[in-house]
Write an enzyme that holds these catalytic residues in place. Structure first.
Site, PDB file in Angstrom:
ATOM      1  N   ARG A 260      13.260  31.487  39.515  1.00 34.26           N
ATOM      2  CA  ARG A 260      14.330  32.312  40.079  1.00 34.26           C
ATOM      3  C   ARG A 260      15.697  31.624  40.094  1.00 34.26           C
ATOM      4  NH1 ARG A 260      11.084  34.825  38.606  1.00 34.26           N
ATOM      5  NH2 ARG A 260       9.477  35.942  39.721  1.00 34.26           N
TER       6      ARG A 260
ATOM      7  N   CYS B 290      11.425  40.543  47.038  1.00 34.12           N
ATOM      8  CA  CYS B 290      10.819  39.422  47.776  1.00 34.12           C
ATOM      9  C   CYS B 290      11.903  38.582  48.425  1.00 34.12           C
ATOM     10  CB  CYS B 290       9.984  38.547  46.834  1.00 34.12           C
ATOM     11  SG  CYS B 290       8.464  39.381  46.366  1.00 34.12           S
TER      12      CYS B 290
ATOM     13  N   GLU C 261      14.593  33.479  48.521  1.00 28.95           N
ATOM     14  CA  GLU C 261      14.904  33.859  47.143  1.00 28.95           C
ATOM     15  C   GLU C 261      16.193  34.688  47.132  1.00 28.95           C
ATOM     16  OE1 GLU C 261      11.708  35.705  44.842  1.00 28.95           O
ATOM     17  OE2 GLU C 261      13.188  37.007  43.858  1.00 28.95           O
TER      18      GLU C 261
HETATM   19  C1  LIG Z   1      12.532  46.921  45.080  1.00 29.47           C
HETATM   20  C2  LIG Z   1      12.898  45.595  44.465  1.00 29.47           C
HETATM   21  C3  LIG Z   1      12.010  44.963  43.623  1.00 29.47           C
HETATM   22  C4  LIG Z   1      12.318  43.722  43.042  1.00 29.47           C
HETATM   23  N1  LIG Z   1      11.405  43.124  42.225  1.00 29.47           N
HETATM   24  C5  LIG Z   1      11.710  41.938  41.649  1.00 29.47           C
HETATM   25  C6  LIG Z   1      10.770  41.291  40.789  1.00 29.47           C
HETATM   26  O1  LIG Z   1       9.701  41.793  40.516  1.00 29.47           O
HETATM   27  N2  LIG Z   1      11.107  40.087  40.251  1.00 29.47           N
HETATM   28  C7  LIG Z   1      12.306  39.491  40.509  1.00 29.47           C
HETATM   29  O2  LIG Z   1      12.576  38.406  39.986  1.00 29.47           O
HETATM   30  N3  LIG Z   1      13.227  40.082  41.332  1.00 29.47           N
HETATM   31  C8  LIG Z   1      12.955  41.281  41.903  1.00 29.47           C
HETATM   32  N4  LIG Z   1      13.876  41.879  42.730  1.00 29.47           N
HETATM   33  C9  LIG Z   1      15.137  41.175  43.031  1.00 29.47           C
HETATM   34  C10 LIG Z   1      16.325  41.551  42.106  1.00 29.47           C
HETATM   35  O3  LIG Z   1      16.163  42.864  41.593  1.00 29.47           O
HETATM   36  C11 LIG Z   1      16.470  40.580  40.945  1.00 29.47           C
HETATM   37  O4  LIG Z   1      16.734  39.278  41.401  1.00 29.47           O
HETATM   38  C12 LIG Z   1      17.640  41.013  40.037  1.00 29.47           C
HETATM   39  O5  LIG Z   1      17.601  40.286  38.856  1.00 29.47           O
HETATM   40  C13 LIG Z   1      19.012  40.829  40.682  1.00 29.47           C
HETATM   41  O6  LIG Z   1      19.972  41.436  39.836  1.00 29.47           O
HETATM   42  P1  LIG Z   1      21.308  42.053  40.426  1.00 29.47           P
HETATM   43  O7  LIG Z   1      22.127  42.526  39.305  1.00 29.47           O
HETATM   44  O8  LIG Z   1      21.006  43.063  41.472  1.00 29.47           O
HETATM   45  O9  LIG Z   1      21.959  40.761  41.073  1.00 29.47           O
HETATM   46  P2  LIG Z   1      22.736  40.664  42.452  1.00 29.47           P
HETATM   47  O10 LIG Z   1      21.781  40.847  43.579  1.00 29.47           O
HETATM   48  O11 LIG Z   1      23.930  41.529  42.427  1.00 29.47           O
HETATM   49  O12 LIG Z   1      23.171  39.137  42.398  1.00 29.47           O
HETATM   50  C14 LIG Z   1      22.217  38.100  42.447  1.00 29.47           C
HETATM   51  C15 LIG Z   1      22.901  36.782  42.088  1.00 29.47           C
HETATM   52  O13 LIG Z   1      23.285  36.833  40.724  1.00 29.47           O
HETATM   53  C16 LIG Z   1      24.692  36.629  40.599  1.00 29.47           C
HETATM   54  N5  LIG Z   1      25.177  37.470  39.501  1.00 29.47           N
HETATM   55  C17 LIG Z   1      25.012  38.798  39.318  1.00 29.47           C
HETATM   56  N6  LIG Z   1      25.590  39.189  38.174  1.00 29.47           N
HETATM   57  C18 LIG Z   1      26.147  38.086  37.631  1.00 29.47           C
HETATM   58  C19 LIG Z   1      26.918  37.840  36.452  1.00 29.47           C
HETATM   59  N7  LIG Z   1      27.236  38.810  35.584  1.00 29.47           N
HETATM   60  N8  LIG Z   1      27.334  36.558  36.214  1.00 29.47           N
HETATM   61  C20 LIG Z   1      27.049  35.567  37.079  1.00 29.47           C
HETATM   62  N9  LIG Z   1      26.331  35.744  38.199  1.00 29.47           N
HETATM   63  C21 LIG Z   1      25.888  36.984  38.468  1.00 29.47           C
HETATM   64  C22 LIG Z   1      25.285  37.026  41.939  1.00 29.47           C
HETATM   65  O14 LIG Z   1      26.520  36.378  42.174  1.00 29.47           O
HETATM   66  C23 LIG Z   1      24.184  36.555  42.882  1.00 29.47           C
HETATM   67  O15 LIG Z   1      24.310  35.174  43.132  1.00 29.47           O
HETATM   68  C24 LIG Z   1      13.573  43.116  43.315  1.00 29.47           C
HETATM   69  C25 LIG Z   1      14.494  43.764  44.164  1.00 29.47           C
HETATM   70  C26 LIG Z   1      14.170  44.989  44.727  1.00 29.47           C
HETATM   71  C27 LIG Z   1      15.169  45.679  45.615  1.00 29.47           C
END
Ligand SMILES: Cc1cc2nc3c(=O)[nH]c(=O)nc-3n(C[C@H](O)[C@H](O)[C@H](O)COP(=O)(O)OP(=O)(O)OC[C@H]3O[C@@H](n4cnc5c(N)ncnc54)[C@H](O)[C@@H]3O)c2cc1C
Length: 304
Positions: free
Chosen positions: A179, A228, A298
């Site tokens: 992660r 998570c 996480e």
């Molecule tokens: C219902 C549900 C199920 C999920 N299941 C999983 C799973 O199975 N596996 C898993 O790993 N995660 C899971 N997640 C967590 C999440 O979806 C992942 O971590 C996802 O990849 C986060 O992406 P995001 O665009 O929403 O990032 P954000 O939450 O918006 O940001 C997360 C981090 O990434 C950084 N970031 C975002 N975009 C950029 C960019 N373009 N450049 C630099 N930094 C950036 C942000 O600054 C922050 O530090 C789940 C979440 C939910 C709500």
């Protein structure tokens, strides 16, 4: 940020910049105070001008994808939240010897990336079906499920540093771990390149559907959450420890340890950032007291 700063932001961003934006609308937890400003750049030169201008004015910025791994606190975010839009959501591919290379804008959703794979018969990213993030967030978090993770598929990245410099990173220059990716928090990922193989579209579609079904069975996918909350400790499951500590169903304010999956905190209605932080703290204390194990979050916490 003063009025002069706001004037400058309005001048370069027009309708793409807003002030005093509730982050509850930009996070899957549906929680969070106001961002001083939220800016949606649509192309590279605009993003560069924004980042350089913010650095010159000493205004902090934070990139947010789909806000699906974020807890934004109740007093909100001082500075500018940057959400990639427009050209940063485009997806295309080049044919390669044994499949293709997908070029995806970091602002595209993982859902759009998976649809693209389904339509074109590209295999390899099906594990990510149902992860509600963006390409940038998925790569930054090295998102994974069902034995796969983004890092295994990334061939390279394009990113913008806080000095406004565009960098292209090859796979060999990146270190993906559980992660996380070894990239400065101030660096904005703008594009990612993924390796995929060619397979019949219906085979890819079936695998995606099966993963979505498994997810629905195991996780509270319909309640607001950030997935998570804690990383799994070595050779353990955070969810198992939380459940064994008797915390399933525990509630502080509107924050609830999901009765379906103990490593999920859900917003059961009207939760605040403080409720969620307090519940995380309770979980960490109880798991440490009962099992002597530290749970490392996480999800990422932003704001104050
Ligand atoms: C219902 C549900 C199920 C999920 N299941 C999983 C799973 O199975 N596996 C898993 O790993 N995660 C899971 N997640 C967590 C999440 O979806 C992942 O971590 C996802 O990849 C986060 O992406 P995001 O665009 O929403 O990032 P954000 O939450 O918006 O940001 C997360 C981090 O990434 C950084 N970031 C975002 N975009 C950029 C960019 N373009 N450049 C630099 N930094 C950036 C942000 O600054 C922050 O530090 C789940 C979440 C939910 C709500």
């Amino acid at each position: 940020m003063d009025e002069k700063d706001r004037e400058w932001l309005r001048a370069i961003g027009g309708a793409r910049v807003r002030f005093g934006v509730p982050m509850s609308g930009w996070t899957t937890f549906r929680v969070g105070g106001l961002a001083e400003a939220l800016y949606e750049p649509v192309q590279m030169e605009e993003l560069r001008e924004l980042i350089l201008g913010l650095a010159r004015r000493d205004i902090p910025y934070f990139v947010v994808g789909r806000g699906s791994n974020l807890l934004v606190l109740d007093q909100g975010i001082d500075g500018v939240v940057v959400v990639l839009a427009g050209a940063f959501t485009e997806i295309r591919h080049d044919q390669a010897e044994e499949g293709a290379v997908i070029h995806a804008g970091a602002g595209a959703s993982l859902g759009a990336l998976l649809s693209y794979c389904r339509r074109n018969g590209f295999a390899g990213l099906e594990f990510a079906a149902g992860i509600p993030g963006s390409v940038g967030g998925g790569v930054m978090m090295n998102a994974g499920a069902f034995g796969g993770e983004m890092g295994e598929r990334v061939l390279g990245l394009t990113a913008l540093t806080d000095h406004g410099e565009t960098i292209r990173l090859d796979r060999s220059q990146m270190v993906f771990s559980y992660r996380s990716l070894n990239l400065e928090r101030s660096t904005v990922i703008t594009h990612a390149r993924f390796r995929v193989e060619k397979e019949p579209p219906d085979v890819v579609t079936d695998r995606i559907s099966a993963n979505l079904k498994r997810r629905k069975m195991m996780q509270p996918v319909d309640d607001p959450s950030a997935g998570c909350v804690f990383k799994n400790p070595p050779n353990e499951y955070a969810g198992r420890l939380i459940e064994a500590a008797g915390l399933k169903g525990s509630k502080i304010g509107g924050a609830l340890v999901s009765p379906r999956h103990a490593n999920y905190i859900v917003n059961a209605g009207g939760a605040t950032g403080a409720d969620i932080l307090a519940l995380m703290d309770l979980i960490q204390r109880e798991v440490r007291r009962k099992f002597g194990i530290h749970l490392d979050p996480e999800i990422r916490v932003m704001g104050r």
